[in-house]
Scaffold this motif. Structure first.
Motif, mmCIF file in Angstrom:
data_model
loop_
_atom_site.group_PDB
_atom_site.id
_atom_site.type_symbol
_atom_site.label_atom_id
_atom_site.label_comp_id
_atom_site.label_asym_id
_atom_site.label_seq_id
_atom_site.Cartn_x
_atom_site.Cartn_y
_atom_site.Cartn_z
ATOM 1 N N ARG A 53 19.098 1.934 -0.092
ATOM 2 C CA ARG A 53 18.686 1.018 0.976
ATOM 3 C C ARG A 53 19.743 0.932 2.072
ATOM 4 N N ARG A 54 21.001 1.018 1.682
ATOM 5 C CA ARG A 54 22.086 1.035 2.676
ATOM 6 C C ARG A 54 21.950 2.233 3.618
ATOM 7 N N ARG A 55 21.432 3.324 3.105
ATOM 8 C CA ARG A 55 21.238 4.521 3.916
ATOM 9 C C ARG A 55 19.915 4.520 4.674
ATOM 10 N N GLY A 56 19.146 3.445 4.564
ATOM 11 C CA GLY A 56 17.923 3.312 5.351
ATOM 12 C C GLY A 56 16.654 3.747 4.653
ATOM 13 N N ILE A 57 16.726 4.067 3.366
ATOM 14 C CA ILE A 57 15.522 4.449 2.633
ATOM 15 C C ILE A 57 14.776 3.183 2.210
ATOM 16 N N GLU A 58 13.510 3.086 2.573
ATOM 17 C CA GLU A 58 12.702 1.923 2.222
ATOM 18 C C GLU A 58 12.112 2.124 0.836
ATOM 19 N N ILE A 59 12.432 1.247 -0.092
ATOM 20 C CA ILE A 59 11.987 1.363 -1.483
ATOM 21 C C ILE A 59 10.910 0.327 -1.759
ATOM 22 N N SER A 60 9.769 0.795 -2.247
ATOM 23 C CA SER A 60 8.659 -0.100 -2.596
ATOM 24 C C SER A 60 8.302 0.127 -4.053
ATOM 25 N N LEU A 61 8.467 -0.912 -4.875
ATOM 26 C CA LEU A 61 8.152 -0.819 -6.300
ATOM 27 C C LEU A 61 6.861 -1.556 -6.612
ATOM 28 N N GLY A 62 6.183 -1.148 -7.682
ATOM 29 C CA GLY A 62 4.884 -1.701 -7.996
ATOM 30 C C GLY A 62 3.803 -1.202 -7.052
ATOM 31 N N VAL A 63 4.075 -0.071 -6.410
ATOM 32 C CA VAL A 63 3.158 0.473 -5.394
ATOM 33 C C VAL A 63 2.947 1.960 -5.658
ATOM 34 N N SER A 64 1.736 2.439 -5.396
ATOM 35 C CA SER A 64 1.472 3.873 -5.478
ATOM 36 C C SER A 64 0.601 4.294 -4.299
ATOM 37 N N ILE A 65 -0.024 5.453 -4.435
ATOM 38 C CA ILE A 65 -0.849 5.990 -3.360
ATOM 39 C C ILE A 65 -2.321 5.740 -3.661
ATOM 40 N N ALA A 66 -3.047 5.220 -2.682
ATOM 41 C CA ALA A 66 -4.488 5.020 -2.839
ATOM 42 C C ALA A 66 -5.255 6.244 -2.375
ATOM 43 N N LYS A 67 -4.799 6.858 -1.287
ATOM 44 C CA LYS A 67 -5.394 8.111 -0.808
ATOM 45 C C LYS A 67 -4.420 8.785 0.150
ATOM 46 N N ALA A 68 -4.592 10.093 0.279
ATOM 47 C CA ALA A 68 -3.699 10.877 1.146
ATOM 48 C C ALA A 68 -4.529 11.702 2.107
ATOM 49 N N GLY A 69 -4.072 11.757 3.348
ATOM 50 C CA GLY A 69 -4.722 12.570 4.365
ATOM 51 C C GLY A 69 -3.725 13.487 5.032
ATOM 52 N N PRO A 70 -4.158 14.332 5.937
ATOM 53 C CA PRO A 70 -3.240 15.271 6.595
ATOM 54 C C PRO A 70 -2.230 14.600 7.509
ATOM 55 N N GLU A 71 -2.544 13.378 7.993
ATOM 56 C CA GLU A 71 -1.648 12.738 8.947
ATOM 57 C C GLU A 71 -1.302 11.302 8.582
ATOM 58 N N GLU A 72 -1.753 10.826 7.424
ATOM 59 C CA GLU A 72 -1.413 9.476 7.000
ATOM 60 C C GLU A 72 -1.600 9.326 5.497
ATOM 61 N N VAL A 73 -0.915 8.328 4.954
ATOM 62 C CA VAL A 73 -1.009 8.016 3.525
ATOM 63 C C VAL A 73 -1.283 6.528 3.396
ATOM 64 N N THR A 74 -2.226 6.178 2.517
ATOM 65 C CA THR A 74 -2.550 4.780 2.283
ATOM 66 C C THR A 74 -1.962 4.344 0.950
ATOM 67 N N PHE A 75 -1.140 3.281 0.979
ATOM 68 C CA PHE A 75 -0.553 2.748 -0.241
ATOM 69 C C PHE A 75 -1.552 1.820 -0.926
ATOM 70 N N THR A 76 -1.309 1.567 -2.207
ATOM 71 C CA THR A 76 -2.206 0.685 -2.955
ATOM 72 C C THR A 76 -2.096 -0.770 -2.514
ATOM 73 N N ASP A 77 -1.039 -1.130 -1.771
ATOM 74 C CA ASP A 77 -0.929 -2.495 -1.265
ATOM 75 C C ASP A 77 -1.586 -2.650 0.101
ATOM 76 N N GLY A 78 -2.281 -1.583 0.545
ATOM 77 C CA GLY A 78 -3.025 -1.649 1.791
ATOM 78 C C GLY A 78 -2.314 -1.071 2.996
ATOM 79 N N ARG A 79 -1.025 -0.838 2.910
ATOM 80 C CA ARG A 79 -0.292 -0.280 4.045
ATOM 81 C C ARG A 79 -0.732 1.158 4.330
ATOM 82 N N VAL A 80 -0.821 1.489 5.595
ATOM 83 C CA VAL A 80 -1.140 2.853 6.018
ATOM 84 C C VAL A 80 0.071 3.402 6.765
ATOM 85 N N VAL A 81 0.659 4.470 6.245
ATOM 86 C CA VAL A 81 1.868 5.049 6.829
ATOM 87 C C VAL A 81 1.516 6.384 7.481
ATOM 88 N N PRO A 82 1.687 6.485 8.799
ATOM 89 C CA PRO A 82 1.451 7.779 9.447
ATOM 90 C C PRO A 82 2.544 8.770 9.039
#
Length: 457
Positions: free
Chosen positions: A231-260
């Motif tokens: 985390r000190r190096r800027g890596i965002e760590i999310s625990l208790g979370v996985s992937i709900a679906k993956a696309g060519p330009e975005e990923v949807t987490f199981t907590d609802g977040r969509v990361v381009p």
């Protein structure tokens, strides 16, 4: 003994377990005692723990590919291909060679050490859009891909495209995923200095895992220390979370977040090789159920070990099985070789028993955590222990020199961030590297062997 009467020993897999078994057999058996054959797609042993450092460019691919033919005493016959089925009753292994030809190899004794493959789940888009981190080709490919994202982001005039190319997602909070995220984050952090048009704050690394803690095997204190370093190096760590679906330009987490993002790296564990399912034998969570001597009950001359076998952990007891680590696989390889030799010489076999010597995790640069023999360490002392352990565990002196020299050169001169051209043509993802669809079913194996046998009569 002449060539015809020598027992035929077939070893499947050239990982830590298979190679160590072959080496011990070669040293302990005279050429007249047995004929040894090894089935492997590649004539090298891959030192898997350092794969993230190949992806990040700290090491070259050749540094951790230990040739099986370097020894002048090497007499094992290598079949370049992969075992896709075994008929335990007929004592025949079905092999698909590198040319795609299917052949069968009879044996008297078989050592099953096919290792493991990446564990995937029925997540929409996962195998089509994610990268794995299990093979040398994948590590080299990922390095090219990450550097190409920086190149393409630098050339883009679209802010949305640039943002998606500069976000990276790693799934899996075990050793492989944590080291992959840590090493590749260092790569992009150093590389962005060569891209004056890119805003370094746009580069974001996400490490996610469904578990509540990062690397729980390390213990709470060391796991927390590793999290703080990342985390000190800027890596965002999310625990208790996985992937709900993956696309060519975005990923949807199981907590609802969509990361381009254009980069999804999947390291969420491993499962036994699909070869195990072709045997029709009992399994424990997908791994072949074997005795403490690593014999398959009910079948004569069948040994299994490593990631694909549920070897009882006698040091822990209470029905525990050995974890799929290089440390156990190496020592199991030696014990299986000794037990096979004992069988040939009508001597008693011995059970496998080994107490875990500890864990090491290289987070890149000066960052590391380690627990050798129960002693918790982090920072530079842990890094010294970690790299010392890896050098000691490598099989050849040439490999040790190559890795040590590469570490020194990278520390002094850094990286040139050169792409090798893997990205020039068709993209390759998780489904394109491990060929898990090539294996036969138990019925197909029996039908193939029966057909081939009848054709020879």
């Amino acid at each position: 003994m002449n060539t015809v009467t020598r027992p035929r020993i077939l070893v499947v897999g050239a990982g830590f377990a298979g190679v160590e078994c072959v080496r011990r057999l070669e040293r302990r058996l005279s050429p007249g005692e047995a004929h040894i054959t090894l089935v492997t797609p590649f004539s090298y042993q891959l030192y898997l723990p350092l794969l993230p450092q190949v992806a990040s460019g700290v090491l070259t691919p050749q540094s951790i590919a230990l040739s099986l033919r370097r020894s002048t005493k090497y007499r094992t016959r290598i079949i370049p291909g992969g075992a896709i089925g075994v008929d335990l009753r007929s004592k025949v292994c079905v092999i698909r060679t590198l040319t795609g030809r299917v052949v069968d190899e009879p044996y008297d004794y078989i050592v099953l050490a096919p290792g493991s493959v990446t564990r995937t789940f029925d997540i929409p888009g996962l195998t089509d859009h994610a990268f794995g981190m299990k093979t040398l080709a994948e590590a080299a490919y990922i390095r090219d891909h990450v550097i190409s994202q920086l190149d393409l982001a630098d050339a883009s005039v679209d802010p949305a495209e640039r943002a998606s190319r500069l976000q990276f997602v790693v799934v899996g909070g075990g050793y492989a995923g944590t080291e992959t995220a840590a090493c590749l984050q260092r790569l992009t952090h150093a590389a962005v200095r060569r891209y004056p048009r890119l805003d370094p704050s746009l580069i974001k690394w996400h490490l996610i895992d469904i578990a509540p803690r990062l690397m729980p095997e390390l213990g709470e204190r060391l796991g927390r220390s590793a999290q703080e370093d990342l985390r000190r190096r800027g890596i965002e760590i999310s625990l208790g979370v996985s992937i709900a679906k993956a696309g060519p330009e975005e990923v949807t987490f199981t907590d609802g977040r969509v990361v381009p993002t254009r980069t999804l790296i999947w390291t969420a564990g491993v499962v036994a090789s699909p070869l195990i399912a072709t045997l029709g034998a009992d399994t424990v969570k997908g791994r072949l159920a074997v005795t403490a001597e690593m014999c398959l009950p009910g079948y004569d001359g069948v040994f299994a070990l490593g990631d694909s076998a549920a070897v009882p952990d006698l040091a822990k007891g209470d029905g525990a099985v050995c974890p799929p680590t290089a440390q156990h696989a190496t020592r199991q390889g030696r014990r299986v070789a000794e037990n096979l030799i004992a069988t040939l010489r009508n001597q008693p076999m011995r059970p496998y028993q080994h107490k875990d010597l500890g864990l090491v995790v290289d987070l890149g640069g000066k960052d590391a955590v380690a627990r050798p023999l129960g002693l918790e360490m982090h920072g530079l002392p842990a890094q010294a222990v970690t790299r010392g352990y890896h050098l000691g565990a490598m099989r050849t002196n040439v490999a040790k020199v190559r890795v040590g020299t590469s570490w020194l050169l990278n520390a002094v001169a850094g990286d040139d961030f050169v792409r090798t051209g893997f990205q020039a043509r068709k993209p390759a993802k998780l489904k394109d590297f491990e060929y898990t669809d090539a294996y036969m079913t138990p019925d197909q194996v029996r039908e193939y062997v029966a057909r081939e046998h009848s054709g020879r009569l």
